[in-house]
Design a protein around this motif. Structure first.
Motif, PDB file in Angstrom:
ATOM      1  N   GLY A  41       3.177 -12.698 -12.779  1.00 61.37           N
ATOM      2  CA  GLY A  41       3.836 -12.835 -11.487  1.00 61.37           C
ATOM      3  C   GLY A  41       3.751 -11.603 -10.619  1.00 61.37           C
ATOM      4  N   VAL A  42       3.664 -10.415 -11.250  1.00 60.55           N
ATOM      5  CA  VAL A  42       3.636  -9.157 -10.506  1.00 60.55           C
ATOM      6  C   VAL A  42       2.233  -8.812 -10.018  1.00 60.55           C
ATOM      7  N   ILE A  43       1.214  -9.235 -10.764  1.00 56.94           N
ATOM      8  CA  ILE A  43      -0.163  -8.848 -10.436  1.00 56.94           C
ATOM      9  C   ILE A  43      -0.555  -9.182  -8.991  1.00 56.94           C
ATOM     10  N   PRO A  44      -0.258 -10.392  -8.461  1.00 57.56           N
ATOM     11  CA  PRO A  44      -0.671 -10.684  -7.073  1.00 57.56           C
ATOM     12  C   PRO A  44      -0.092  -9.700  -6.059  1.00 57.56           C
ATOM     13  N   ALA A  45       1.189  -9.352  -6.212  1.00 57.89           N
ATOM     14  CA  ALA A  45       1.797  -8.402  -5.276  1.00 57.89           C
ATOM     15  C   ALA A  45       1.165  -7.021  -5.412  1.00 57.89           C
ATOM     16  N   LEU A  46       0.828  -6.617  -6.650  1.00 58.31           N
ATOM     17  CA  LEU A  46       0.186  -5.321  -6.850  1.00 58.31           C
ATOM     18  C   LEU A  46      -1.198  -5.285  -6.202  1.00 58.31           C
ATOM     19  N   ILE A  47      -1.952  -6.384  -6.349  1.00 57.55           N
ATOM     20  CA  ILE A  47      -3.280  -6.454  -5.739  1.00 57.55           C
ATOM     21  C   ILE A  47      -3.169  -6.372  -4.218  1.00 57.55           C
ATOM     22  N   THR A  48      -2.244  -7.158  -3.667  1.00 55.56           N
ATOM     23  CA  THR A  48      -2.061  -7.151  -2.215  1.00 55.56           C
ATOM     24  C   THR A  48      -1.599  -5.779  -1.737  1.00 55.56           C
ATOM     25  N   GLY A  49      -0.669  -5.179  -2.468  1.00 58.90           N
ATOM     26  CA  GLY A  49      -0.179  -3.852  -2.099  1.00 58.90           C
ATOM     27  C   GLY A  49      -1.290  -2.816  -2.093  1.00 58.90           C
ATOM     28  N   ALA A  50      -2.132  -2.836  -3.139  1.00 55.96           N
ATOM     29  CA  ALA A  50      -3.250  -1.881  -3.199  1.00 55.96           C
ATOM     30  C   ALA A  50      -4.221  -2.113  -2.047  1.00 55.96           C
ATOM     31  N   LEU A  51      -4.488  -3.383  -1.737  1.00 51.50           N
ATOM     32  CA  LEU A  51      -5.383  -3.720  -0.630  1.00 51.50           C
ATOM     33  C   LEU A  51      -4.822  -3.218   0.700  1.00 51.50           C
ATOM     34  N   TYR A  52      -3.525  -3.431   0.920  1.00 54.03           N
ATOM     35  CA  TYR A  52      -2.915  -3.016   2.181  1.00 54.03           C
ATOM     36  C   TYR A  52      -2.845  -1.498   2.295  1.00 54.03           C
ATOM     37  N   VAL A  53      -2.569  -0.810   1.186  1.00 55.19           N
ATOM     38  CA  VAL A  53      -2.540   0.656   1.210  1.00 55.19           C
ATOM     39  C   VAL A  53      -3.921   1.202   1.576  1.00 55.19           C
ATOM     40  N   ALA A  54      -4.970   0.616   0.985  1.00 59.82           N
ATOM     41  CA  ALA A  54      -6.337   1.061   1.287  1.00 59.82           C
ATOM     42  C   ALA A  54      -6.676   0.827   2.763  1.00 59.82           C
ATOM     43  N   LEU A  55      -6.300  -0.349   3.265  1.00 61.43           N
ATOM     44  CA  LEU A  55      -6.575  -0.655   4.674  1.00 61.43           C
ATOM     45  C   LEU A  55      -5.793   0.268   5.608  1.00 61.43           C
ATOM     46  N   PHE A  56      -4.532   0.543   5.243  1.00 61.11           N
ATOM     47  CA  PHE A  56      -3.701   1.390   6.094  1.00 61.11           C
ATOM     48  C   PHE A  56      -4.213   2.827   6.073  1.00 61.11           C
ATOM     49  N   ALA A  57      -4.648   3.295   4.895  1.00 61.90           N
ATOM     50  CA  ALA A  57      -5.205   4.649   4.809  1.00 61.90           C
ATOM     51  C   ALA A  57      -6.472   4.765   5.644  1.00 61.90           C
ATOM     52  N   THR A  58      -7.300   3.724   5.623  1.00 65.78           N
ATOM     53  CA  THR A  58      -8.519   3.718   6.441  1.00 65.78           C
ATOM     54  C   THR A  58      -8.165   3.750   7.923  1.00 65.78           C
ATOM     55  N   LEU A  59      -7.137   2.981   8.288  1.00 73.23           N
ATOM     56  CA  LEU A  59      -6.699   2.979   9.687  1.00 73.23           C
ATOM     57  C   LEU A  59      -6.231   4.366  10.115  1.00 73.23           C
ATOM     58  N   LEU A  60      -5.442   5.018   9.268  1.00 75.67           N
ATOM     59  CA  LEU A  60      -4.957   6.361   9.608  1.00 75.67           C
ATOM     60  C   LEU A  60      -6.111   7.349   9.759  1.00 75.67           C
ATOM     61  N   TYR A  61      -7.136   7.182   8.945  1.00 70.18           N
ATOM     62  CA  TYR A  61      -8.284   8.086   9.003  1.00 70.18           C
ATOM     63  C   TYR A  61      -9.018   7.958  10.339  1.00 70.18           C
ATOM     64  N   PHE A  62      -9.099   6.728  10.838  1.00 71.58           N
ATOM     65  CA  PHE A  62      -9.857   6.483  12.071  1.00 71.58           C
ATOM     66  C   PHE A  62      -8.965   6.306  13.297  1.00 71.58           C
ATOM     67  N   VAL A  63      -7.658   6.583  13.168  1.00 68.55           N
ATOM     68  CA  VAL A  63      -6.750   6.267  14.265  1.00 68.55           C
ATOM     69  C   VAL A  63      -7.075   7.077  15.523  1.00 68.55           C
ATOM     70  N   ASP A  64      -7.530   8.325  15.386  1.00 68.70           N
ATOM     71  CA  ASP A  64      -7.867   9.125  16.569  1.00 68.70           C
ATOM     72  C   ASP A  64      -9.040   8.498  17.330  1.00 68.70           C
ATOM     73  N   VAL A 111      -1.766 -16.420  -1.432  1.00 68.65           N
ATOM     74  CA  VAL A 111      -3.150 -16.888  -1.559  1.00 68.65           C
ATOM     75  C   VAL A 111      -3.825 -16.230  -2.767  1.00 68.65           C
ATOM     76  N   ILE A 112      -3.676 -14.910  -2.875  1.00 74.42           N
ATOM     77  CA  ILE A 112      -4.262 -14.189  -4.006  1.00 74.42           C
ATOM     78  C   ILE A 112      -3.651 -14.660  -5.325  1.00 74.42           C
ATOM     79  N   GLY A 113      -2.360 -14.983  -5.274  1.00 72.97           N
ATOM     80  CA  GLY A 113      -1.653 -15.319  -6.505  1.00 72.97           C
ATOM     81  C   GLY A 113      -1.862 -16.716  -7.024  1.00 72.97           C
ATOM     82  N   ASP A 114      -2.570 -17.571  -6.290  1.00 73.25           N
ATOM     83  CA  ASP A 114      -2.685 -18.975  -6.700  1.00 73.25           C
ATOM     84  C   ASP A 114      -3.148 -19.144  -8.151  1.00 73.25           C
ATOM     85  N   PRO A 115      -4.241 -18.499  -8.594  1.00 76.99           N
ATOM     86  CA  PRO A 115      -4.651 -18.687  -9.991  1.00 76.99           C
ATOM     87  C   PRO A 115      -3.647 -18.121 -10.989  1.00 76.99           C
ATOM     88  N   PHE A 116      -2.924 -17.069 -10.604  1.00 76.03           N
ATOM     89  CA  PHE A 116      -1.910 -16.505 -11.495  1.00 76.03           C
ATOM     90  C   PHE A 116      -0.718 -17.458 -11.618  1.00 76.03           C
TER      91      PHE A 116
END
Length: 263
Positions: A41-64, A111-116
């Motif tokens: 049950g926790v794995i889908p939220a962890l996957i989504t969280g890691a994905l969002y952190v990566a996307l947000f970090a990329t956004l911060l890098y290119f925000v200027d 959506v990510i969690g459907d198979p779990f």
């Protein structure tokens, strides 16, 4: 036995409604007592969280660069004002991205969690004695049928939800009757959606589950309304979904006259 002739328990509707809500509580109990189910049950939220952190970090890098791209008209401004404008633009981009992230986190996790969640449902049934009448359905056939049934449910929900939304603006009625009706309607469709996996494992489609749940509608509504109210809590869907899936397996088995007690 014909699905439409399934006999509901001979108890009061209020008692069955509360019993349906109790299935969600039992789902929570089964979920929290099993480390394996909790991990699934926790794995889908962890996957989504890691994905969002990566996307947000990329956004911060290119925000200027994004701020400059959004404000080309300020290229000729004097230094202090150009810098202030682009800092404001950068903050706005980060703020909007954060808002979008909050609003979409639940949907993406589900959506990510459907198979779990499918695995959770199957393991719950295994603990209750397995899946009587299980059929081997090819993955793509199952996915196609699941999408078709889900689209039908979404269409029906929209047909009922839009008038309810409009009725919400009626004085008094919109603040009293409509929320109750909305919870009942939303709960019914949630119950229909959540029992999909157990029914698919038995080769049964949306008309089958609709007929089975309709035979004991108060129980189905009790379960669905309890889930619906939990989903109204911020991030409630992410936190409650694993337990709701476990409870839905119990609801499906009860509607089919199968054991709901662990052997």
């Amino acid at each position: 036995m014909n699905a439409s002739r399934t006999i509901a328990p001979v108890t009061g509707a209020a008692t069955r409604f509360l019993g349906g809500a109790g299935l969600l509580l039992r789902g929570f109990g089964m979920y929290v007592r099993s480390p394996k189910l909790m991990l699934l049950g926790v794995i889908p939220a962890l996957i989504t969280g890691a994905l969002y952190v990566a996307l947000f970090a990329t956004l911060l890098y290119f925000v200027d660069d994004l701020a400059g791209w959004l404000t080309p008209f300020a290229d000729d401004w004097s230094s202090p004002w150009r810098g202030l404008l682009r800092v404001a633009a950068g903050l706005a981009v980060v703020g909007v991205a954060g808002l979008v992230g909050v609003l979409t986190f639940t949907a993406v996790t589900l959506v990510i969690g459907d198979p779990f969640y499918e695995a959770i449902s199957e393991r719950v049934e295994d603990r209750l004695g397995g899946t009587p009448g299980a059929v081997d359905v090819p993955f793509w056939s199952s996915l196609r049928r699941s999408l078709a049934d889900s689209l039908r449910l979404v269409a029906l929900s929209a047909l009922i939800g839009v008038p309810l939304f409009a009725a919400g603006f009626i004085p008094v009625v919109g603040q009293t009757v409509v929320p109750v009706v909305g919870a009942l309607v939303g709960g019914w469709f949630l119950a229909l959606e959540l029992v999909g996996a157990p029914f698919y494992r038995r080769g049964m489609r949306l008309p089958d589950r609709r007929a089975r749940l309709r035979a004991d509608r108060p129980t189905a509504l009790g379960f669905g309304v309890a889930v619906f109210l939990c989903f109204l809590i911020p991030l409630g869907a992410v936190l409650v979904m694993p337990a709701a899936v476990a409870g839905a397996a119990l609801l499906a088995r009860r509607s089919l006259g199968q054991a709901v007690e662990e052997s």
